[in-house]
Every structure is written in structure tokens, then in C-alpha cells.
Write an enzyme that holds these catalytic residues in place. Structure first.
Site, PDB file in Angstrom:
ATOM      1  N   SER A   1       0.837  -1.195   0.000  1.00  0.00           N
ATOM      2  CA  SER A   1       0.000   0.000   0.000  1.00  0.00           C
ATOM      3  C   SER A   1       0.869   1.241   0.000  1.00  0.00           C
ATOM      4  O   SER A   1       2.069   1.180   0.260  1.00  0.00           O
ATOM      5  CB  SER A   1      -0.899   0.010   1.231  1.00  0.00           C
ATOM      6  OG  SER A   1      -0.133   0.332   2.377  1.00  0.00           O
ATOM      7  N   LYS A   2       0.234   2.350  -0.309  1.00  0.00           N
ATOM      8  CA  LYS A   2       0.931   3.623  -0.313  1.00  0.00           C
ATOM      9  C   LYS A   2       1.614   3.879   1.036  1.00  0.00           C
ATOM     10  O   LYS A   2       2.723   4.383   1.090  1.00  0.00           O
ATOM     11  CB  LYS A   2      -0.084   4.730  -0.591  1.00  0.00           C
ATOM     12  CG  LYS A   2       0.515   6.104  -0.775  1.00  0.00           C
ATOM     13  CD  LYS A   2      -0.545   7.137  -1.026  1.00  0.00           C
ATOM     14  CE  LYS A   2      -1.098   7.730   0.263  1.00  0.00           C
ATOM     15  NZ  LYS A   2      -0.084   8.438   1.060  1.00  0.00           N
ATOM     16  N   ARG A   3       0.940   3.468   2.085  1.00  0.00           N
ATOM     17  CA  ARG A   3       1.487   3.650   3.434  1.00  0.00           C
ATOM     18  C   ARG A   3       2.839   2.942   3.600  1.00  0.00           C
ATOM     19  O   ARG A   3       3.729   3.432   4.279  1.00  0.00           O
ATOM     20  CB  ARG A   3       0.509   3.122   4.493  1.00  0.00           C
ATOM     21  CG  ARG A   3      -0.706   3.992   4.670  1.00  0.00           C
ATOM     22  CD  ARG A   3      -0.432   5.177   5.611  1.00  0.00           C
ATOM     23  NE  ARG A   3      -1.422   6.222   5.393  1.00  0.00           N
ATOM     24  CZ  ARG A   3      -1.122   7.496   5.131  1.00  0.00           C
ATOM     25  NH1 ARG A   3       0.133   7.878   5.038  1.00  0.00           N
ATOM     26  NH2 ARG A   3      -2.077   8.380   4.956  1.00  0.00           N
TER      27      ARG A   3
END
Length: 508
Positions: free
Chosen positions: A266-268
Site C-alpha cells: 500500500s501507499k502507506r
RNA sequence: GGAGCGUUGGUCAAGGGGUUAAGACGCCUCCCUUUCACGGAGGAAUCACGGGUUCGAUUCCCGUACGCUCUACCA
């Protein structure tokens, strides 16, 4: 023999920046289409109006353009099956949903979201933490299956808010052949009555994907593995609406996983581990939050695409560096992996360094220049020459700044500690004389400078090797860079002498 | 919880009944280079577990474990 032209589609919902996995799905679509002389369609799945994000659609177009994966048909490129934006196709979905109701394959449901919530909480048990709206629970809800015909008619004519849900058969096995996984089957008792048409009249993904794939004559449908559990709904819809024989062939692509632990990347994860996840910079208009992309980080599109292709696919030969054209030729779904692949940023950077080395600098000179501009470094006409000289030591395009800025301006910092410990009066005198000699040098050429330098070292009875590093640090600022006389030759007499003088000042 | 999908070095992965189980990234050593890289030569490191089938399983079958995805009027 059916000679249907291959048609594939990528159908993102424009809710933010395009993620690695999304671009890889685009890539596999593109490769498959081009390999088979087919069409690659971009369809925008914007049926969720609450998630509309301005700029997201444009971002998708720009990303595909940067990657060189341009669609043949799209909202931007047009095409014979327009519109390609589902929000603009809204009216046609209701028709199909109503037809399903008439045929007994779907039903109206009038439950409010509060009622649904209540249902979930009352039927929630430890053994069944997430009760489904399915063949048993639908008997307890307010829908056209439990309400009288009159009541349903009344509610509909009053304009009571309602959705249309698919009515899953109670006891059927739904089986289809996935191009990557082979035969996959689901029992209908395990699948819920998915909403097909929402209360606002928009279709859900489930309905829209089937109708649009049919209308747009899609022959092969690729998507991420996360869609596998809802595939039986789509297969059933095809069966009810258009016939299984017209259904595209499905291929559920393996997921791209986070590098540490497991789970979808994920972007995180990128923020947390310090690498990009989106293809290009993305600024969320809702909170102005900025996310850097591979492009702005200094990746070449060739490398980005190449790296993505190798995440889950290989041609079996051991070759890892592929141009887009080579990928189009070699790609095959049968060699796509079933299991997910952990993303490895180190390997991604390796792909980029390989591409920097093998591409002519003309193909990325302008991009590299933007990194210099951003630092306020003014380059001159030796730029190409310099790039050629340092390209082997750059992993990212942004690395060129650190590797080459000293060609255009005095080193910002001079690592004087690298020479100080071995510095002495003899060397001080050597360089003082070197300045005088250089001032009189008529030919400012690599070979002449080296010859002069070495002769003078001999005269001073110092090993040239003990003098090279100091000279390098004086000119470059640190212990790195191309041949020191290449540098001196390129920056010219004036700058060379000035930098030696300046460093001498620091040393005395 | 359920369903589905998956599991070859740290990572990407080839292979597929008998192999010294390729290759790449990363890491380490050495060579080259009067720097740093590039390049070259080496090195450490792997078939999740348990049962079968078989003369022989990393490979085939069945379990188990583990992981992931889904389980929204999101896609």
C-alpha cells in the site's frame, strides 16, 4: 471459427494516484493486446460518486502516457464504444438490472442502511462474524421476495429508496477457467446477494463490469487477485444476461506484496519504508497530502515498466532486461505466477541503473536537467559530455546532481578531512607550484595536464598517487567521480586553478 | 468464523520424479581502476511440515501449518 479481435480493458476507479499494481495490470493488458494485434481500452469506473477525486482521471492518463502504454480507446482517446466513463453510461444499467428482476435472477431490496446494520449485529456470532445478505437471511429482510406484490408495487410507485440485488441460487457450483489459475469453483451458498444497482441508480462494480465488458466486446479480462471471490457473481451475471459462451476469459493476477511481512503493498508502506508506490507524484486535493512517484524519484519509464513486468512474470530464459517491444513479443500468461511477489526496492533501483547505462543520454538528458534546475544549478554546453562521463555511477536520474554538479559550480562542500591527515609542507609547495605551471599551460588537454602533473610530482619526489587524491578533493569536493584529469580538462583552466587555490587556503 | 487462492535462498525466480536445485538483486571476498562507480572472478544462503505413491520425491496425491484476498448501496 470465431475470429473475434482481442480486446482487453483496464478499468480503474479514479480515486487517487495509480499504484504499482495498477500499472502492472495495465502493462499485462497492454502486452497481451499488442501481442495479439488487439485493442487496449481504458474505461473509467466512476460509479461511486462519493469517492470522486478531481484530477485522478487525468493522473491516470498521464501515467499511461509516461509509461508508454497508451490505450486505443478511452474517454480521452475516444472510440466506437463511447462513452468510456461509467457515470456517463448510467441509464443503460438500470435496464439490465430490471430485466434480471423480471427473469427472477434479482430482486428489489428496500432495507435501509440502519436495517442492514441491525441485521449484521443481530446475526453476528462468534462462529459467523460477518453475516451475509444471502439465501437464508434475505427471507428476513424487506425485499420483493418477502413483501407482497402489492406492497412492492406501492413502494416502487412511491419512489421508495431501493437497491437491486442478485438472487444467488441456493445450491449450485459455479466453475470457470482462470487463465492463470486453471479451474476455479465456488459454491453459491457461500456467496452473498450482492447489490447490483445502488439506491442512487448507479450500478455497482459487479453489474457495470459485466455489462460494459459485454457492450465493449471485451474478450479477456485481467484484474487483481482480490477480485477472485466475487468472480462467481460475475460469471452468474454473464450466464443470466449474455450467455456464458460470450463471457471474456478471466485472468486474476497475483498481488504485489509489501517487502516486509506480508499483505498487499500500500501507499502507506512506501511512506513507511521510504520508496515510491505511485507511478508519479500525486497530490490529494482533499488534504493536499503529497506522495512522490517513481517518475519524480528519478526512474526511467523503461526501467519502471521492465521492473513491473518481472514482478510475477519471466520468460524462463533468465533474461531480465526487456524493452517494451521485447515484452510484447515474449509475454505469455502461462508464465505468470500464481503467488504474490514481494516488492523489492533495491531490485527496482537496479533495473533503473541498468537502463541509465544502456539508454543514450539524449533520451533522458532533459529529465536530468530538471533535477539540476530544481537545485538551481545552471548547466552549460558540456552537459551531455558530463552525463556520459558519470552515467555509470548513477542509479536514479536524480543521482546525476550529486555526481556532476561540480562540473558546473564549485563544490558546495569540500571534504578536507580526506586529505588533511596526510597533508604536509611538501605537498603544499607542490600545489603552489602546480598552480603556477597550470597558469602557463598553453594546451588545456587531459594528456598534457596529466603529463605536467606527473613530471612535477617526480621533481618534488612525491608519488603521484599521494597527490591525486588531494587534487580530486580540491576539484570535486570528495572522493568520487570520473578521472581527475578528465574533470580538470572539462571545467577549464580558470576553475581548476581557482579550486586548488581555494582548497590550499583551507589547508594552511 | 467462512470461502477462495497461494507457499523453491533475505528478495525476484528457473526447474519439475534421479540435477553439484539455474540465473538476478542484495550481502561478503578478491581483481581491475593512483578515487567512487562500472566491469570481471569467487563466496555464504533455499525446495514450509507430515503422511502416502514410487527403487527414488523439491517435483505427483492427501492432509497439516502458515500467509494472503474477499466477506460494503468501494472498487
Amino acid at each position: 471459427m470465431s475470429t473475434n479481435k482481442v480486446r482487453v480493458r483496464f478499468a480503474p476507479s479514479p480515486t487517487g494516484g495509480l499504484h504499482l499494481g495498477g500499472v502492472r495490470t495495465v502493462l499485462f493488458n497492454y502486452l497481451f493486446a499488442k501481442q495479439n494485434g488487439g485493442d487496449f481500452i481504458l474505461r473509467i469506473e466512476d460509479t461511486d460518486q462519493t469517492r470522486f477525486v478531481p484530477g485522478a482521471e487525468e493522473y491516470i492518463f498521464n501515467t499511461l502516457k509516461w509509461c508508454g502504454l497508451e490505450p486505443d480507446e478511452s474517454p480521452l482517446h475516444g472510440g466506437p464504444y463511447a462513452p468510456y466513463r461509467q457515470s456517463e453510461r448510467k441509464p443503460m444499467y438500470r435496464e439490465y438490472a430490471e430485466k434480471l428482476v423480471q427473469d427472477g435472477y434479482a430482486y428489489y431490496a428496500f432495507d435501509t442502511s440502519e436495517e442492514l446494520e441491525e441485521m449484521r449485529s443481530t446475526y453476528k456470532t462468534e462462529a459467523n462474524p460477518s453475516p451475509q445478505y444471502n439465501h437464508v437471511l434475505r427471507e428476513k429482510m424487506r425485499n420483493s421476495l418477502t413483501l407482497s406484490e402489492d406492497e412492492v408495487r406501492r413502494l416502487l410507485s412511491e419512489g421508495a429508496p431501493h437497491v437491486i440485488r442478485i438472487k444467488l441460487p441456493m445450491n449450485e457450483e459455479v466453475t470457470f477457467t482462470d487463465l492463470i489459475r486453471g479451474e476455479v469453483s465456488f459454491h453459491t451458498s457461500q456467496v452473498d446477494d450482492k447489490v447490483l444497482l445502488k439506491a442512487d441508480g448507479m450500478p455497482t462494480y459487479h453489474l457495470a463490469v459485466v455489462i460494459d465488458d459485454y457492450l465493449m466486446k471485451i474478450t479477456h479480462a485481467f484484474r487483481g487477485e482480490e477480485w477472485l471471490p466475487s468472480a462467481p457473481v460475475h460469471v452468474l451475471l454473464w450466464k443470466y444476461l449474455f450467455g456464458l459462451e460470450n463471457m471474456p476469459q478471466w485472468a486474476h493476477l497475483p498481488l504485489i506484496l509489501k517487502p516486509d511481512g506480508n499483505g498487499k503493498l500500500s501507499k502507506r508502506d512506501g511512506d513507511r519504508l521510504g520508496f515510491p508506490v505511485f507511478a508519479m507524484d500525486w497530490t490529494d486535493p482533499r488534504n493536499n497530502e503529497q506522495t512522490t512517484g517513481f517518475r519524480e524519484r528519478g526512474f526511467l519509464p523503461e526501467a519502471f515498466v521492465n521492473m513491473l513486468a518481472m514482478l510475477g512474470w519471466n520468460d524462463g530464459s533468465g533474461q531480465e532486461i526487456f524493452t517494451l517491444d521485447e515484452l510484447v513479443k515474449s509475454f505469455s500468461l502461462s508464465r505468470v505466477h500464481k503467488g504474490g511477489a514481494k516488492f523489492d526496492y533495491e531490485k527496482a533501483k537496479w533495473f533503473n541503473s541498468e537502463w541509465i547505462k544502456r539508454l543514450p543520454i539524449a533520451s533522458y538528458r532533459d529529465t536530468v536537467k530538471t533535477f539540476f534546475d530544481a537545485k538551481g544549478i545552471v548547466v552549460d554546453d558540456k552537459f551531455d559530455h558530463v552525463l556520459e562521463l558519470v552515467k555509470d555511477r548513477c542509479t536514479l536520474l536524480s543521482d546525476f546532481v550529486a555526481q556532476a554538479s561540480f562540473f558546473f559550480q564549485n563544490p558546495v562542500e569540500i571534504d578536507i578531512n580526506a586529505v588533511k591527515p596526510k597533508w604536509d609542507e611538501k605537498k603544499q609547495q607542490f600545489f603552489a607550484e602546480l598552480i603556477r605551471a597550470f597558469e602557463l599551460t598553453p594546451q588545456w588537454q587531459h594528456d598534457d595536464l596529466e603529463k605536467e602533473f606527473k613530471e612535477m610530482a617526480a621533481a618534488h619526489q612525491i608519488k603521484p598517487g599521494d597527490l591525486m587524491m588531494p587534487l580530486r578533493v580540491m576539484l570535486v569536493g570528495g572522493k568520487f567521480g570520473p578521472g581527475v584529469f578528465d574533470i580538470a580538462a572539462l571545467i577549464g583552466k580558470e576553475a581548476t586553478i581557482a579550486r586548488i587555490k581555494h582548497a590550499l587556503g583551507l589547508l594552511s
